[in-house]
Design a protein around this motif. Structure first.
Motif, short mmCIF file in Angstrom:
data_model
loop_
_atom_site.label_atom_id
_atom_site.label_comp_id
_atom_site.label_asym_id
_atom_site.label_seq_id
_atom_site.Cartn_x
_atom_site.Cartn_y
_atom_site.Cartn_z
N HIS A 69 0.83 -1.20 0.00
CA HIS A 69 0.00 0.00 0.00
C HIS A 69 0.86 1.25 0.00
CE1 HIS A 69 -2.71 -2.94 2.25
NE2 HIS A 69 -3.30 -2.74 1.08
N VAL A 70 0.30 2.33 -0.48
CA VAL A 70 0.97 3.63 -0.38
C VAL A 70 1.05 3.98 1.11
CG1 VAL A 70 0.69 6.10 -0.83
CG2 VAL A 70 0.19 4.42 -2.63
N PRO A 71 2.20 4.43 1.62
CA PRO A 71 2.31 4.79 3.03
C PRO A 71 1.24 5.79 3.45
CG PRO A 71 4.47 4.76 2.00
CD PRO A 71 3.48 4.60 0.90
N GLY A 72 0.76 5.66 4.67
CA GLY A 72 -0.34 6.47 5.15
C GLY A 72 -0.14 7.97 5.02
N SER A 129 -12.46 0.88 3.47
CA SER A 129 -13.72 0.24 3.09
C SER A 129 -13.52 -1.23 2.76
CB SER A 129 -14.34 0.95 1.88
OG SER A 129 -14.69 2.27 2.19
N TYR A 130 -12.39 -1.52 2.12
CA TYR A 130 -12.10 -2.90 1.72
C TYR A 130 -11.69 -3.74 2.93
CZ TYR A 130 -10.01 -6.83 -0.74
OH TYR A 130 -9.70 -8.08 -1.19
N ARG A 140 -4.50 -1.03 -7.63
CA ARG A 140 -5.56 -0.02 -7.66
C ARG A 140 -6.52 -0.25 -6.50
NH1 ARG A 140 -7.13 -0.01 -14.08
NH2 ARG A 140 -5.02 0.38 -14.88
N VAL A 141 -6.24 0.42 -5.41
CA VAL A 141 -7.11 0.31 -4.24
C VAL A 141 -8.49 0.87 -4.56
CG1 VAL A 141 -7.45 1.09 -1.86
CG2 VAL A 141 -5.18 0.35 -2.62
N GLY A 142 -8.53 1.95 -5.35
CA GLY A 142 -9.79 2.51 -5.82
C GLY A 142 -9.91 2.29 -7.31
N ALA A 150 -6.35 6.12 -8.62
CA ALA A 150 -4.95 5.70 -8.73
C ALA A 150 -4.10 6.81 -9.35
CB ALA A 150 -4.85 4.43 -9.56
N ARG A 151 -4.65 7.45 -10.36
CA ARG A 151 -3.91 8.53 -11.02
C ARG A 151 -3.70 9.71 -10.06
NH1 ARG A 151 -7.27 9.37 -14.82
NH2 ARG A 151 -6.42 7.81 -16.27
#
Length: 282
Positions: A119-122, A135-136, A179-181, A186-187
């Protein structure tokens, strides 16, 4: 002082550091308690963080423990006398305690390192990305979702305030591609990372898939620098919750691990070029 029902990670850390100094000095709990004019039960509460300790008592203890590390002593005194009720306190009772402990740790950190593979760091996440991720992973009512997302966005203050801390992060290509969303999210997320990477106090490095002889770092890692190296902390998420690591030997291992991962990653400029190319693919 009144006994705490649930000490914070910072309060527990102060107690554990005092215990380490006592053990290094070769004193038993009852001996150290006698030096304070108290009993073993109260000293135990201090060392477990369930009871506060005054500046005067901290200085008496470290003097009896023959600690001569002035910087460490002053840092422990600061921890003992800090009465900060940070912004994270408004979430107490609504979010996991580990979230609040991490926010407090970051507030007092002198620098921050991250390594992430999935994941992208918080600290770099957009609001849309964070919402999709929560949500996931944790489907719950909308009002709870908003608290989780709002808290994550507020944590960015440490790199966005007028006096931000130095922040270095190494992100695997996999985390950037997942792509989490949706495609637009993502872009936007990649654009946000590029924007932040231009700041002088933020360094973003990427580990591409085609890197030879890379065995990884085991799992994601957050490394928060303390006022002195002995008070650094590593935060890791495991199957049974969040773990705060502070043993000196482990801290040394994680410092070495971060530098190894950093050494094989792309330089910051090449990393930005890499992220630009990924964004164009979307």
């Amino acid at each position: 002082m009144a006994r705490r029902k649930q000490p914070t990670a910072r309060q527990e850390r102060l107690g554990s550091e005092l215990r380490k100094l006592r053990e290094t000095a070769g004193l038993k709990g009852r001996e150290a308690a006698a030096l304070l004019g108290t009993d073993s039960a109260q000293l135990s509460q201090i060392e477990f963080g369930t009871a506060g300790v005054s500046e005067e008592r901290v200085r008496r203890l470290v003097a009896h423990y023959a600690c001569t590390d002035t910087e460490l002593i002053e840092a422990l005194v600061a921890m003992a006398t800090d009465r900060t009720r940070g912004w994270w306190e408004e979430y107490r009772g609504h979010l996991p305690t580990s979230f609040l402990d991490l926010s407090e740790l970051e507030h007092h950190a002198s620098y921050r390192w991250d390594v992430d593979f999935l994941h992208v760091p918080g600290l770099l996440q957009t609001e849309v990305y964070a919402r999709a991720l929560f949500s996931y992973m944790n489907p719950f009512p909308e009002i709870e979702m908003e608290r989780w997302v709002e808290h994550r966005m507020k944590r960015k203050v440490i790199i966005e305030r007028p006096n931000p801390i130095p922040y270095e992060t190494v992100i695997h290509e996999g985390a950037l591609r997942i792509r989490v969303g949706d495609r637009a999210a993502a872009r936007a997320q990649l654009a946000r990372i590029l924007e932040l990477s231009e700041a002088g106090h933020i360094t973003v490095r990427v580990i591409p898939f085609d890197l030879d002889r890379f065995a990884g770092a085991g799992s994601a890692m957050v490394y928060a620098g303390g006022p002195v190296a002995k008070l650094d902390t590593v935060v890791r998420d495991g199957p049974h919750g969040t773990i705060f690591v502070d043993a000196e030997a482990q801290l040394d291992r994680f410092r070495t691990l971060f530098r190894k991962v950093e050494a094989v990653s792309l330089e910051p400029e090449r990393s930005r070029d890499f992220i630009h190319r990924l964004a164009k693919e979307l």
